[in-house]
Design a protein around this motif. Structure first.
Motif, PDB file in Angstrom:
ATOM      1  N   PHE A 162      13.500   7.192   5.645  1.00 41.96           N
ATOM      2  CA  PHE A 162      13.460   7.383   4.093  1.00 41.96           C
ATOM      3  C   PHE A 162      12.278   8.125   3.787  1.00 41.96           C
ATOM      4  O   PHE A 162      11.327   7.754   4.274  1.00 41.96           O
ATOM      5  N   PHE A 163      12.501   9.112   3.286  1.00 43.45           N
ATOM      6  CA  PHE A 163      11.306   9.988   2.755  1.00 43.45           C
ATOM      7  C   PHE A 163      10.977   9.918   1.197  1.00 43.45           C
ATOM      8  O   PHE A 163      12.056  10.073   0.507  1.00 43.45           O
ATOM      9  N   ILE A 164       9.694  10.023   0.834  1.00 45.06           N
ATOM     10  CA  ILE A 164       9.449   9.850  -0.614  1.00 45.06           C
ATOM     11  C   ILE A 164       8.301  11.203  -0.755  1.00 45.06           C
ATOM     12  O   ILE A 164       7.535  11.378  -0.376  1.00 45.06           O
ATOM     13  N   ILE A 228       7.798   0.391  -7.316  1.00 43.32           N
ATOM     14  CA  ILE A 228       8.400   1.509  -6.248  1.00 43.32           C
ATOM     15  C   ILE A 228       8.857   0.638  -5.204  1.00 43.32           C
ATOM     16  O   ILE A 228       9.818   1.063  -4.374  1.00 43.32           O
ATOM     17  N   THR A 229       7.815  -0.123  -4.815  1.00 39.14           N
ATOM     18  CA  THR A 229       8.108  -0.905  -3.464  1.00 39.14           C
ATOM     19  C   THR A 229       9.251  -1.763  -3.579  1.00 39.14           C
ATOM     20  O   THR A 229       9.742  -2.393  -2.635  1.00 39.14           O
ATOM     21  N   PHE A 230       9.646  -2.434  -4.752  1.00 38.77           N
ATOM     22  CA  PHE A 230      10.706  -3.130  -5.091  1.00 38.77           C
ATOM     23  C   PHE A 230      11.985  -2.289  -4.892  1.00 38.77           C
ATOM     24  O   PHE A 230      12.913  -2.788  -4.324  1.00 38.77           O
ATOM     25  N   LEU A 231      11.967  -1.278  -5.272  1.00 37.89           N
ATOM     26  CA  LEU A 231      13.060  -0.274  -5.599  1.00 37.89           C
ATOM     27  C   LEU A 231      13.621   0.337  -4.146  1.00 37.89           C
ATOM     28  O   LEU A 231      14.900   0.340  -4.038  1.00 37.89           O
ATOM     29  N   ILE A 232      12.510   0.675  -3.337  1.00 36.44           N
ATOM     30  CA  ILE A 232      12.951   1.469  -2.318  1.00 36.44           C
ATOM     31  C   ILE A 232      14.057   0.679  -1.171  1.00 36.44           C
ATOM     32  O   ILE A 232      14.950   1.055  -0.815  1.00 36.44           O
ATOM     33  N   PRO A 233      13.657  -0.622  -0.843  1.00 36.16           N
ATOM     34  CA  PRO A 233      14.831  -1.277  -0.055  1.00 36.16           C
ATOM     35  C   PRO A 233      16.277  -1.354  -0.633  1.00 36.16           C
ATOM     36  O   PRO A 233      17.132  -1.422  -0.043  1.00 36.16           O
ATOM     37  N   ASN A 234      16.398  -1.365  -1.935  1.00 39.82           N
ATOM     38  CA  ASN A 234      17.483  -1.388  -2.561  1.00 39.82           C
ATOM     39  C   ASN A 234      18.114   0.011  -2.498  1.00 39.82           C
ATOM     40  O   ASN A 234      19.437   0.116  -2.489  1.00 39.82           O
ATOM     41  N   TYR A 235      17.338   0.940  -2.773  1.00 38.70           N
ATOM     42  CA  TYR A 235      17.886   2.347  -2.526  1.00 38.70           C
ATOM     43  C   TYR A 235      18.477   2.539  -1.217  1.00 38.70           C
ATOM     44  O   TYR A 235      19.659   3.068  -0.861  1.00 38.70           O
ATOM     45  N   ILE A 236      17.817   2.181  -0.200  1.00 40.09           N
ATOM     46  CA  ILE A 236      18.096   2.056   1.223  1.00 40.09           C
ATOM     47  C   ILE A 236      19.395   1.493   1.440  1.00 40.09           C
ATOM     48  O   ILE A 236      20.429   2.017   2.099  1.00 40.09           O
ATOM     49  N   GLY A 268       1.697   5.467   1.225  1.00 40.76           N
ATOM     50  CA  GLY A 268       1.117   6.100   2.587  1.00 40.76           C
ATOM     51  C   GLY A 268       0.928   5.052   3.682  1.00 40.76           C
ATOM     52  O   GLY A 268       0.683   5.174   4.979  1.00 40.76           O
ATOM     53  N   LYS A 269       0.473   3.725   3.035  1.00 39.93           N
ATOM     54  CA  LYS A 269       0.267   2.654   3.951  1.00 39.93           C
ATOM     55  C   LYS A 269       1.565   2.013   4.457  1.00 39.93           C
ATOM     56  O   LYS A 269       1.544   1.135   4.921  1.00 39.93           O
ATOM     57  N   THR A 270       2.790   2.494   3.722  1.00 39.20           N
ATOM     58  CA  THR A 270       4.065   1.595   4.131  1.00 39.20           C
ATOM     59  C   THR A 270       4.651   2.366   5.103  1.00 39.20           C
ATOM     60  O   THR A 270       4.109   3.254   5.731  1.00 39.20           O
ATOM     61  N   GLU A 271       5.912   2.009   5.711  1.00 37.62           N
ATOM     62  CA  GLU A 271       6.717   2.635   6.784  1.00 37.62           C
ATOM     63  C   GLU A 271       7.355   3.621   6.557  1.00 37.62           C
ATOM     64  O   GLU A 271       7.948   4.396   7.397  1.00 37.62           O
ATOM     65  N   TYR A 272       7.317   4.092   5.277  1.00 39.92           N
ATOM     66  CA  TYR A 272       7.967   5.316   5.073  1.00 39.92           C
ATOM     67  C   TYR A 272       7.193   6.748   5.015  1.00 39.92           C
ATOM     68  O   TYR A 272       6.163   6.468   4.956  1.00 39.92           O
ATOM     69  N   GLY A 273       7.988   7.673   5.151  1.00 38.65           N
ATOM     70  CA  GLY A 273       7.367   9.085   5.103  1.00 38.65           C
ATOM     71  C   GLY A 273       7.191   9.456   3.670  1.00 38.65           C
ATOM     72  O   GLY A 273       7.768   9.152   2.637  1.00 38.65           O
TER      73      GLY A 273
END
Length: 284
Positions: A162-164, A228-236, A268-273
């Motif tokens: 997952f890349f942002i 954003i941190t809420f949305l990302i897992p749902n997008y994935i 940038g502190k998360t596990e995503y690119g």
């Protein structure tokens, strides 16, 4: 031995990636007929001449592509370990690339390119689901793609599918077409009207300090990060592998740049690119 299968959408950069892997010491074979995949794997293992192998597979294999699931299952049962890199790109970007090169999409025939692309996307669905790595090249420059390939297949660094992209822009130049989410920060005081800040940008400390000290800037950043941190897992969960977050101000030089940098720093502190771009910072 490291065995990599490079596949994905036509025009997404498979040939370029195979060249990069070849330069990195991989023995590369492009468009090998799928029925020969097991034989090829067996020979590379038994011959013991290669430690790194990359195999290109794409839609040109035709009907044989339907057999790849069973063949990959057989490879696993036979003890052959492999990794799949799937190269993705948006339909809009792929159409543009085909028009620029004046090439014909393998499935479009005499019809429209976008129809061929969507048909190919459908046919590659099962292969994409098997992928260990999914790279969306829609916004990647060749040098950025090379960095990603080097990180995964040379440096053996961890990779997440997952890349942002956090993109700053100016509303007076239009909203970026590939935006997934758009945020307007024109509610904040504009540093453009502060004489000593006008020639500077959000990349400069003076502008950053000014913007982040404004009432609402920190609150906006906190709430945006939380959403954003809420949305990302749902997008994935829905199969999305790339997110473009656009943050705009009037000219795209001060407020949007500062807050795009701030969001990118936090993500940038998360596990995503994560990468940040400033589309209009040099304009005006």
């Amino acid at each position: 031995m490291r065995f990599v299968i490079v596949t994905g959408m036509s025009g997404a950069g498979k040939s370029s990636v195979l060249k990069m892997l070849e330069d990195a010491g991989y023995f590369c074979v492009d468009n090998l007929p799928i029925p020969l995949l097991l034989t090829f794997a067996r020979l590379t293992v038994t011959e013991n001449k290669f430690t790194k192998v990359a195999l290109g597979i794409d839609i040109r294999n035709g009907q044989a592509l339907d057999e790849i699931g069973d063949i990959l299952d057989s490879a696993e049962k036979s003890g052959y370990k492999y990794e799949i890199l799937f190269l993705e790109a948006s339909t809009e970007v792929l159409v543009k690339r085909y028009k620029e090169t004046r090439r014909t999409h393998p499935l479009s025939g005499n019809g429209r390119i976008d129809k061929g692309i969507e048909l190919e996307r459908e046919k590659l669905t099962s292969l994409k689901k098997r992928a260990d790595y999914i790279l969306d090249t829609s916004r990647l420059l060749i040098r950025e793609l090379k960095v990603e390939i080097d990180n995964i297949f040379v440096q053996n660094r961890s990779y997440h599918n997952f890349f942002i992209t956090v993109l700053s822009f100016g509303f007076k130049y239009g909203i970026p077409n590939d935006s997934d989410l758009v945020f307007d920060v024109r509610f904040l005081e504009n540093p453009y009207y502060v004489p000593e800040l006008k020639p500077k940008t959000g990349n400069d400390k003076e502008v950053r300090d000014f913007v982040m000290a404004l009432p609402g800037a920190q609150i906006f950043s906190d709430k945006l990060e939380d959403m954003i941190t809420f949305l990302i897992p749902n997008y994935i969960a829905e199969g999305k592998n790339q997110l473009v977050i656009s943050i705009g101000c009037t000219g795209g030089k001060h407020r949007s740049v500062t807050l795009a940098n701030e969001l990118a720093r936090r993500l940038g502190k998360t596990e995503y690119g994560v990468k940040v771009e400033h589309r209009d910072i040099e304009k005006g």
